[in-house]
Design an enzyme around this catalytic site. Structure first.
Site, PDB file in Angstrom:
ATOM      1  N   HIS A  47     -36.887  33.337  -5.060  1.00  0.00           N
ATOM      2  CA  HIS A  47     -35.842  33.826  -4.153  1.00  0.00           C
ATOM      3  C   HIS A  47     -36.252  35.156  -3.529  1.00  0.00           C
ATOM      4  O   HIS A  47     -36.072  35.374  -2.329  1.00  0.00           O
ATOM      5  CB  HIS A  47     -34.540  34.066  -4.916  1.00  0.00           C
ATOM      6  CG  HIS A  47     -33.943  32.856  -5.563  1.00  0.00           C
ATOM      7  ND1 HIS A  47     -33.820  32.732  -6.925  1.00  0.00           N
ATOM      8  CD2 HIS A  47     -33.412  31.727  -5.041  1.00  0.00           C
ATOM      9  CE1 HIS A  47     -33.232  31.589  -7.217  1.00  0.00           C
ATOM     10  NE2 HIS A  47     -32.980  30.937  -6.096  1.00  0.00           N
ATOM     11  N   GLN A 158     -40.019  25.810   0.369  1.00  0.00           N
ATOM     12  CA  GLN A 158     -40.705  24.518   0.404  1.00  0.00           C
ATOM     13  C   GLN A 158     -40.537  23.784  -0.928  1.00  0.00           C
ATOM     14  O   GLN A 158     -40.706  22.577  -1.006  1.00  0.00           O
ATOM     15  CB  GLN A 158     -42.188  24.775   0.717  1.00  0.00           C
ATOM     16  CG  GLN A 158     -43.107  23.574   0.727  1.00  0.00           C
ATOM     17  CD  GLN A 158     -42.806  22.618   1.880  1.00  0.00           C
ATOM     18  OE1 GLN A 158     -42.311  23.029   2.932  1.00  0.00           O
ATOM     19  NE2 GLN A 158     -43.099  21.335   1.672  1.00  0.00           N
ATOM     20  N   MET A 194     -41.173  28.188  -9.929  1.00  0.00           N
ATOM     21  CA  MET A 194     -40.048  28.984 -10.434  1.00  0.00           C
ATOM     22  C   MET A 194     -38.740  28.309 -10.057  1.00  0.00           C
ATOM     23  O   MET A 194     -38.596  27.761  -8.962  1.00  0.00           O
ATOM     24  CB  MET A 194     -40.111  30.386  -9.852  1.00  0.00           C
ATOM     25  CG  MET A 194     -41.264  31.153 -10.415  1.00  0.00           C
ATOM     26  SD  MET A 194     -41.051  32.898 -10.132  1.00  0.00           S
ATOM     27  CE  MET A 194     -42.583  33.470 -10.838  1.00  0.00           C
ATOM     28  N   SER A 196     -34.250  28.490 -11.200  1.00  0.00           N
ATOM     29  CA  SER A 196     -33.188  29.056 -12.050  1.00  0.00           C
ATOM     30  C   SER A 196     -32.984  28.189 -13.281  1.00  0.00           C
ATOM     31  O   SER A 196     -32.476  28.649 -14.297  1.00  0.00           O
ATOM     32  CB  SER A 196     -31.887  29.143 -11.257  1.00  0.00           C
ATOM     33  OG  SER A 196     -32.110  29.822 -10.052  1.00  0.00           O
TER      34      SER A 196
HETATM   35  P1  AMP Z   1     -31.550  27.781  -5.180  1.00  0.00           P
HETATM   36  O1  AMP Z   1     -30.906  29.059  -5.617  1.00  0.00           O
HETATM   37  O2  AMP Z   1     -32.303  27.095  -6.258  1.00  0.00           O
HETATM   38  O3  AMP Z   1     -30.597  26.893  -4.424  1.00  0.00           O
HETATM   39  O4  AMP Z   1     -32.654  28.214  -4.131  1.00  0.00           O
HETATM   40  C1  AMP Z   1     -32.345  29.019  -3.025  1.00  0.00           C
HETATM   41  C2  AMP Z   1     -33.517  29.023  -2.068  1.00  0.00           C
HETATM   42  O5  AMP Z   1     -34.671  29.526  -2.739  1.00  0.00           O
HETATM   43  C3  AMP Z   1     -33.884  27.609  -1.589  1.00  0.00           C
HETATM   44  O6  AMP Z   1     -34.253  27.655  -0.227  1.00  0.00           O
HETATM   45  C4  AMP Z   1     -35.040  27.250  -2.477  1.00  0.00           C
HETATM   46  O7  AMP Z   1     -35.919  26.317  -1.883  1.00  0.00           O
HETATM   47  C5  AMP Z   1     -35.717  28.597  -2.640  1.00  0.00           C
HETATM   48  N1  AMP Z   1     -36.527  28.607  -3.839  1.00  0.00           N
HETATM   49  C6  AMP Z   1     -36.149  28.241  -5.098  1.00  0.00           C
HETATM   50  N2  AMP Z   1     -37.191  28.304  -5.950  1.00  0.00           N
HETATM   51  C7  AMP Z   1     -38.265  28.702  -5.224  1.00  0.00           C
HETATM   52  C8  AMP Z   1     -39.640  28.956  -5.526  1.00  0.00           C
HETATM   53  N3  AMP Z   1     -40.124  28.790  -6.744  1.00  0.00           N
HETATM   54  N4  AMP Z   1     -40.448  29.341  -4.522  1.00  0.00           N
HETATM   55  C9  AMP Z   1     -39.960  29.504  -3.252  1.00  0.00           C
HETATM   56  N5  AMP Z   1     -38.676  29.289  -2.915  1.00  0.00           N
HETATM   57  C10 AMP Z   1     -37.841  28.900  -3.876  1.00  0.00           C
END
Ligand code: AMP
Length: 289
Positions: A47, A158, A194, A196
């Site tokens: 993030h 991605q 990575m 959550s």
């Molecule tokens: P989330 O909180 O999991 O919904 O993710 C929020 C944003 O962060 C989304 O656009 C995800 O694709 C991005 N994101 C989550 N994990 C990663 C990661 N390891 N590398 C790059 N972007 C990420």
């Protein structure tokens, strides 16, 4: 914490669309481009890389933190999702965010809410085929976030490649004046993307979880060596995952990177994508071949 600058956090946190939009309008009036980074919180280095990129490319960066109930098909998964607004908002500020938008589910979806944004085709394969109404939830929440934060650019990882493609298509087809930017997946030193959700893995499961990236790398190696048969690439990935007892495959596919349709014949640029349960933690990952 409603639009006020909490000393511990250092940047304003807006809890409702009116306050968020007033801030966005004032920034736009001051000729500041706005970058939006939508997240569900429990911020990690993945993030933060999106936030840093937005901060480098825009005068103002807004990070939304909202665990979106309507994109979860499993209420237990939603209930278990970590929530830590204060430390997340402080981390977002440190990475370069200027404001946080953290509405509650009741503010986003008041009693009687019944308007949804839906997409045919691309949102029906992979995660869309196994998670009922998932991308309808994603399209609806992203639409609402765009209307509140009024971004010029929005940043998506991605790692959730299908989500990135769905949001890009929605922004184009619904004429949102928002440039959707895709950002590279940030990985742990052993390759695990990575997420959550990684925090919920027990020690042995965390070790087993390496198999996702190893399987994707195996497909990439075969593809580089000229293997084009998608069935063989899938089998090779299945073998890697199958060797880890806590791992259970939900899907393994070779897909077209634009339409997300399953391919029988791979090509350079095709996407290897998988969703695997490690114990009861669902992880996804993908790699361009
Ligand atoms: P989330 O909180 O999991 O919904 O993710 C929020 C944003 O962060 C989304 O656009 C995800 O694709 C991005 N994101 C989550 N994990 C990663 C990661 N390891 N590398 C790059 N972007 C990420």
């Amino acid at each position: 914490m409603n639009g006020k600058q909490d000393k511990k956090i250092g940047i304003p946190v807006f809890r409702a669309p009116e306050g968020m939009r007033a801030y966005a309008l004032s920034q736009r009036a001051a000729k500041q481009a706005i970058g939006l980074v939508p997240t569900m919180g429990a911020l990690h280095e993945g993030h933060l890389s999106l936030i840093r990129r937005s901060a480098a490319e825009n005068g103002r960066t807004v990070v939304s933190i909202f665990v979106n109930p309507i994109q979860f098909d499993d209420p237990r998964d939603f209930a278990r999702y970590p929530q830590q607004l204060e430390s997340d908002a402080a981390a977002a500020g440190k990475a370069g965010a200027d404001a946080v938008y953290a509405p509650s589910p009741a503010v986003m979806y008041p009693e009687g809410f019944s308007t949804f944004v839906d997409m045919a085709g691309i949102s029906e394969t992979l995660c869309g085929s196994v998670r009922e109404a998932h991308f309808r939830g994603v399209c609806t929440v992203v639409t609402k976030l765009f209307h509140a934060a009024l971004p010029d650019r929005a940043y998506f990882g991605q790692k959730d490649a299908q989500q990135l493609a769905v949001v890009r298509k929605m922004a184009k087809e619904l004429d949102f004046p928002v440039e959707v930017k895709g950002c590279e997946t940030v990985r742990e030193p052993d390759g695990l993307a990575m997420s959550s959700r990684n925090a919920r893995l027990a020690d042995k499961e965390r070790i087993a979880a390496r198999c996702l990236y190893r399987a994707l790398c195996e497909a990439e190696t075969l593809s580089r060596a000229g293997e084009r048969d998608a069935a063989r690439l899938r089998e090779a990935m299945q073998a890697v995952i199958g060797a880890e007892p806590p791992a259970r495959i939900e899907y393994i596919e070779i897909v077209d990177p634009v339409t997300f349709e399953s391919l029988e014949t791979a090509f350079p640029g095709a996407l290897a994508a998988l969703a695997v349960y490690i114990g009861d933690v669902r992880l996804i990952d993908n790699l361009t071949l």
